[in-house]
Design an enzyme around this catalytic site. Structure first.
Site, PDB file in Angstrom:
ATOM      1  N   PRO A   2      56.347  17.622  16.027  1.00  0.00           N
ATOM      2  CA  PRO A   2      57.324  18.427  16.199  1.00  0.00           C
ATOM      3  C   PRO A   2      58.225  18.517  17.409  1.00  0.00           C
ATOM      4  O   PRO A   2      57.674  18.355  18.685  1.00  0.00           O
ATOM      5  CB  PRO A   2      56.606  19.728  16.108  1.00  0.00           C
ATOM      6  CG  PRO A   2      55.240  19.615  15.650  1.00  0.00           C
ATOM      7  CD  PRO A   2      54.987  18.299  15.856  1.00  0.00           C
ATOM      8  N   GLU A   3      59.536  18.065  17.132  1.00  0.00           N
ATOM      9  CA  GLU A   3      60.611  17.979  17.966  1.00  0.00           C
ATOM     10  C   GLU A   3      61.249  19.306  18.198  1.00  0.00           C
ATOM     11  O   GLU A   3      61.045  20.486  17.580  1.00  0.00           O
ATOM     12  CB  GLU A   3      61.525  16.965  17.727  1.00  0.00           C
ATOM     13  CG  GLU A   3      60.674  15.602  17.574  1.00  0.00           C
ATOM     14  CD  GLU A   3      61.721  14.484  17.166  1.00  0.00           C
ATOM     15  OE1 GLU A   3      63.120  14.662  17.243  1.00  0.00           O
ATOM     16  OE2 GLU A   3      61.259  13.404  16.916  1.00  0.00           O
TER      17      GLU A   3
END
Length: 271
Positions: A2-3
């Site tokens: 997850p960014e």
């Protein structure tokens, strides 16, 4: 992993359900995450009201009167608001149980995430204090990028992944923003002109904004707080498209390994 867009999507998803709610208790089924869940966290959180849900780069901050929970989703984690009576799955390691019968549940199959605690100002925490500006910050601009990249021989893609320089940018969005700006990911950061930096600052913001609107990118197992995948992968211009035609000029997208990560680019559109 997850960014920034996935973490911001998660923040927006959980905030309406947890803001103003009182924490009844903490259930830790497996404390062995990237760092061990602090043993004092249950005592510190019990009875506290959640005052804010914010984000710094890829970290979620759940703010109470006593302190702040610092959450990181690691490689494969997700946060969901579910009834506290729902049976936990194999990888549901931590529940923050709320006073309305629901809980904030952390699922983390690879256990690279983190649930930490600080009584101090959260931005002074050792994980956050060194972070550079985010693309949405007022301090972030083409002028900032131009100053920061001077005399830098490293590839611009790698520069963008350095959280001390720019916070919250992961590989997917660095590749996409560089393509939109017409800059090859392998170009030395110090060779960018001021015009290049202005364009890159714009495309970084625009790429992240589009990704947030799409709910992030699901390439493996990211799920938002409602369990839905992100849909930005449907509009990826270069990432993961080796050999496919560039959406702008039709030239085949190329793959180059930079360090341990993949860089995708169009050899015609990106100089």
């Amino acid at each position: 992993m997850p960014e920034l867009p996935e973490v911001e999507t998660t923040r927006r998803g959980i905030e309406p359900f947890v803001l103003g709610r009182r924490v009844v208790r903490l259930l830790v089924r497996n404390p062995r995450l990237r760092w061990r869940v602090p043993a004092v966290l249950g005592r510190e959180l019990a009875g506290e009201t959640i005052r804010a849900v914010s984000r710094r780069a890829k970290y979620l901050l759940i703010v109470t009167g006593a302190g702040t929970v610092i959450l990181h989703l690691g490689m494969s984690g997700s946060l969901r608001v579910v009834p506290a009576t729902d049976p936990p799955g194999k990888f549901d390691h931590v529940d923050i149980v709320l006073d309305d019968g629901r809980c904030l549940r952390l699922r983390d199959p690879r256990r690279f995430g983190a649930v930490l605690w600080t009584r101090a100002a959260p931005l002074s925490h050792k994980l956050l204090a060194h972070l550079g500006p985010e693309p949405f910050d007022a301090a972030f601009s083409g002028a900032y990028l131009h100053r920061a990249t001077r005399n830098r021989a490293r590839a611009i893609r790698d520069f963008l992944l350095d959280s001390r320089m720019v916070a919250g940018i992961g590989n997917i969005y660095a590749n996409e923003a560089l393509h939109a700006a017409g800059i090859r990911p392998t170009r030395a950061a110090g060779r960018l002109t001021r015009a290049d930096c202005d364009a890159l600052a714009r495309t970084l913001r625009a790429t992240l904004e589009r990704a947030i609107r799409a709910g992030g990118t699901t390439l493996r197992d990211f799920r938002a707080s409602d369990g839905n995948p992100g849909y930005f992968q449907l509009s990826l211009a270069v990432y993961g498209r080796e050999g496919e035609p560039c959406l702008r000029c039709g030239t085949a997208i190329r793959l180059r390994r930079l360090g341990s990560r993949s860089a995708f680019y169009c050899p015609k559109c990106q100089a």
